[in-house]
Motif scaffolding. Structure first.
Motif, mmCIF file in Angstrom:
data_model
loop_
_atom_site.group_PDB
_atom_site.id
_atom_site.type_symbol
_atom_site.label_atom_id
_atom_site.label_comp_id
_atom_site.label_asym_id
_atom_site.label_seq_id
_atom_site.Cartn_x
_atom_site.Cartn_y
_atom_site.Cartn_z
ATOM 1 N N ARG A 40 27.844 -18.284 -9.119
ATOM 2 C CA ARG A 40 27.795 -19.551 -9.865
ATOM 3 C C ARG A 40 27.105 -20.594 -8.838
ATOM 4 N NH1 ARG A 40 32.242 -21.286 -13.015
ATOM 5 N NH2 ARG A 40 31.071 -23.298 -12.820
ATOM 6 N N SER A 41 26.404 -21.729 -9.279
ATOM 7 C CA SER A 41 25.994 -22.972 -8.817
ATOM 8 C C SER A 41 24.804 -22.564 -7.492
ATOM 9 C CB SER A 41 26.997 -23.677 -8.210
ATOM 10 O OG SER A 41 26.310 -24.810 -7.766
ATOM 11 N N ASP A 42 23.842 -21.772 -7.979
ATOM 12 C CA ASP A 42 22.578 -21.811 -7.050
ATOM 13 C C ASP A 42 23.090 -20.664 -5.826
ATOM 14 O OD1 ASP A 42 20.215 -21.746 -5.697
ATOM 15 O OD2 ASP A 42 19.925 -23.587 -5.633
ATOM 16 N N ARG A 45 20.725 -20.418 -2.608
ATOM 17 C CA ARG A 45 20.996 -21.268 -1.575
ATOM 18 C C ARG A 45 22.345 -21.517 -0.954
ATOM 19 N NH1 ARG A 45 19.741 -27.391 -3.832
ATOM 20 N NH2 ARG A 45 20.092 -27.750 -1.700
ATOM 21 N N ARG A 46 23.323 -21.058 -1.532
ATOM 22 C CA ARG A 46 24.677 -20.831 -1.084
ATOM 23 C C ARG A 46 24.741 -19.678 -0.169
ATOM 24 N NH1 ARG A 46 29.155 -19.620 -3.516
ATOM 25 N NH2 ARG A 46 27.951 -18.570 -5.652
ATOM 26 N N GLN A 47 24.211 -18.611 -0.408
ATOM 27 C CA GLN A 47 24.001 -17.431 0.459
ATOM 28 C C GLN A 47 23.477 -17.877 1.638
ATOM 29 O OE1 GLN A 47 22.657 -13.003 -0.061
ATOM 30 N NE2 GLN A 47 21.054 -14.589 -0.849
ATOM 31 N N ALA A 48 22.340 -18.677 1.659
ATOM 32 C CA ALA A 48 21.676 -19.297 3.176
ATOM 33 C C ALA A 48 22.537 -20.116 3.859
ATOM 34 C CB ALA A 48 20.451 -19.926 2.587
ATOM 35 N N LEU A 49 23.576 -20.781 3.287
ATOM 36 C CA LEU A 49 24.554 -21.679 4.212
ATOM 37 C C LEU A 49 25.509 -20.742 4.643
ATOM 38 C CD1 LEU A 49 25.212 -24.600 1.599
ATOM 39 C CD2 LEU A 49 23.809 -24.345 3.578
ATOM 40 N N ILE A 50 26.061 -19.573 3.830
ATOM 41 C CA ILE A 50 27.199 -18.785 4.387
ATOM 42 C C ILE A 50 26.467 -17.904 5.407
ATOM 43 C CG2 ILE A 50 28.452 -16.778 3.681
ATOM 44 C CD1 ILE A 50 28.647 -18.067 0.559
ATOM 45 N N VAL A 51 25.367 -17.197 5.183
ATOM 46 C CA VAL A 51 24.939 -16.500 6.217
ATOM 47 C C VAL A 51 24.575 -17.272 7.604
ATOM 48 C CG1 VAL A 51 22.756 -15.097 7.108
ATOM 49 C CG2 VAL A 51 23.571 -14.864 4.739
ATOM 50 N N GLU A 52 24.102 -18.506 7.538
ATOM 51 C CA GLU A 52 23.844 -19.387 8.624
ATOM 52 C C GLU A 52 25.261 -19.378 9.461
ATOM 53 O OE1 GLU A 52 22.661 -23.992 9.984
ATOM 54 O OE2 GLU A 52 22.905 -23.333 7.757
ATOM 55 N N ALA A 261 29.062 -24.394 -0.302
ATOM 56 C CA ALA A 261 28.708 -23.049 0.308
ATOM 57 C C ALA A 261 29.683 -22.228 -1.068
ATOM 58 C CB ALA A 261 29.226 -22.520 1.496
ATOM 59 N N SER A 262 30.700 -22.776 -1.486
ATOM 60 C CA SER A 262 31.439 -22.225 -2.550
ATOM 61 C C SER A 262 32.465 -23.312 -2.967
ATOM 62 C CB SER A 262 32.499 -20.911 -1.830
ATOM 63 O OG SER A 262 33.184 -20.452 -2.691
ATOM 64 N N ASP A 263 33.228 -22.638 -4.037
ATOM 65 C CA ASP A 263 34.293 -23.712 -4.386
ATOM 66 C C ASP A 263 35.526 -23.727 -3.707
ATOM 67 O OD1 ASP A 263 34.800 -21.132 -5.462
ATOM 68 O OD2 ASP A 263 35.691 -22.056 -7.540
ATOM 69 N N HIS A 264 35.467 -22.677 -2.692
ATOM 70 C CA HIS A 264 36.516 -22.518 -1.723
ATOM 71 C C HIS A 264 35.905 -22.866 -0.335
ATOM 72 C CE1 HIS A 264 39.953 -20.050 -4.054
ATOM 73 N NE2 HIS A 264 38.893 -19.969 -4.908
ATOM 74 N N PHE A 265 36.861 -23.306 0.445
ATOM 75 C CA PHE A 265 36.634 -23.392 1.726
ATOM 76 C C PHE A 265 36.667 -21.974 2.614
ATOM 77 C CE2 PHE A 265 37.562 -27.996 1.451
ATOM 78 C CZ PHE A 265 36.371 -28.213 1.053
ATOM 79 N N GLY A 266 36.226 -21.585 3.498
ATOM 80 C CA GLY A 266 36.657 -20.349 4.336
ATOM 81 C C GLY A 266 37.528 -20.692 5.343
ATOM 82 N N VAL A 267 38.138 -19.668 5.790
ATOM 83 C CA VAL A 267 38.991 -19.801 6.952
ATOM 84 C C VAL A 267 38.763 -18.868 8.039
ATOM 85 C CG1 VAL A 267 41.710 -19.586 7.676
ATOM 86 C CG2 VAL A 267 41.215 -20.282 5.339
ATOM 87 N N TRP A 268 38.647 -19.229 9.192
ATOM 88 C CA TRP A 268 38.209 -18.627 10.326
ATOM 89 C C TRP A 268 39.701 -18.519 11.313
ATOM 90 C CZ3 TRP A 268 38.543 -20.159 15.551
ATOM 91 C CH2 TRP A 268 38.217 -19.456 16.406
#
Length: 291
Positions: A40-42, A45-52, A261-268
């Motif tokens: 969803r939603s480009d 571009r979202r992939q680039a944010l996640i990889v970074e 990056a997503s419709d969810h935030f990640g957790v580290w």
């Protein structure tokens, strides 16, 4: 029912500053869980944010949900792994000859020692859990990824899926300590997760305290897309094997555009191995102690 199969396929934002590596960091395990929101939603571009962000954090293991592959779309977990230099493992309820396949994935810095997966009941809910055993700093760890039901408001379906997940863990973890992550589609204090809380740390609460774990600063459903946001993405760590050092959200700010990056935030999370109990039964409580 469509002759549902479990198929396990092995194919080979900005946030806070990167955590400082503590003295004795070889005794720690860093894990990330993230719901990718499929394509969803480009997605490019979202992939680039996640990889970074993942390249900056360099976690030992990455647990992904809503992973998609389709005509013209290489498996999203495989694409992330290729850019990050990780191994990847994908589990899906979709048969391997289907062009469009949807599921969960685990990415590890080290090659897997073992791996597998299981459908979660009811089978027509198309939910699947996957697991990988790998070595982190010379220690074997078994990690699990899951994405639970969100349509049953009573929680009964999720409770059954948690029971299936615990059964899978008991059958597969071996002598290695256990970490579980994913989108549970419910808050960590819900009744359906009581059996998990009895055996595993809710890493976010263990690191931040209960009073700091249930407000707007802790939700993992992105309020930009979900007005009724809650903390439903969790990492659980075996209480007898790990001490939780840190836990926080990641990918919880938009990039210029804006693009999320997503419709969810990640957790580290950062976990420290307990030196006195490196193995033990994952199903036993420690002594004394989501879309």
């Amino acid at each position: 029912m469509f002759g549902l199969l479990l198929v396990v396929l092995l194919a080979s934002c900005r946030s806070a500053p990167a955590p400082t590596t503590p003295v004795g960091s070889e005794q720690t395990l860093d894990a990330v869980t993230l719901n990718l929101w499929h394509d969803r939603s480009d997605w490019p571009r979202r992939q680039a944010l996640i990889v970074e962000e993942l390249r900056r954090l360099q976690p030992d293991v990455i647990l992904l949900q809503e992973v998609l592959q389709d005509a013209g779309l290489p498996n999203q977990a495989g694409s992330l792994a290729a850019q990050l230099g990780y191994q990847w493992y994908f589990v899906s309820a979709d048969p391997p000859d289907r062009v469009r396949r949807y599921g969960n994935a685990i990415l590890t810095r080290q090659a897997p020692l073992a791996r597998g997966g299981r459908l979660l009941q009811p089978l027509d809910d198309y939910r699947v859990a996957g697991w990988v055993r790998f070595e982190s700093h010379g220690r074997a760890v078994t990690v699990y990824v899951a994405h639970l039901n969100f349509t049953d408001t009573s929680g009964a379906v999720r409770a059954k899926q948690v029971s299936d997940l615990l059964s899978l863990i008991e059958a597969t973890h071996g002598d290695a300590p256990v970490v579980i992550g994913g989108d549970f589609n419910t808050t960590a204090d819900s009744d359906e997760l009581v059996s998990l809380r009895a055996r595993y740390h809710d890493a976010y609460v263990a690191a931040n305290g209960v009073e700091n774990s249930d407000g707007p600063a802790s939700v993992t459903l992105n309020p930009h897309y979900h007005p009724q946001a809650r903390r439903i993405d969790h990492v659980f760590a075996q209480t007898s094997a790990f001490r939780v050092v840190q836990a926080r959200r990641i990918l919880d700010e938009p990039a210029p555009g804006p693009i999320w990056a997503s419709d969810h935030f990640g957790v580290w999370v950062r976990l420290r191995f307990e030196a006195t109990n490196q193995t033990g039964r994952a199903g036993s409580p420690s002594p004394g102690v989501n879309r």
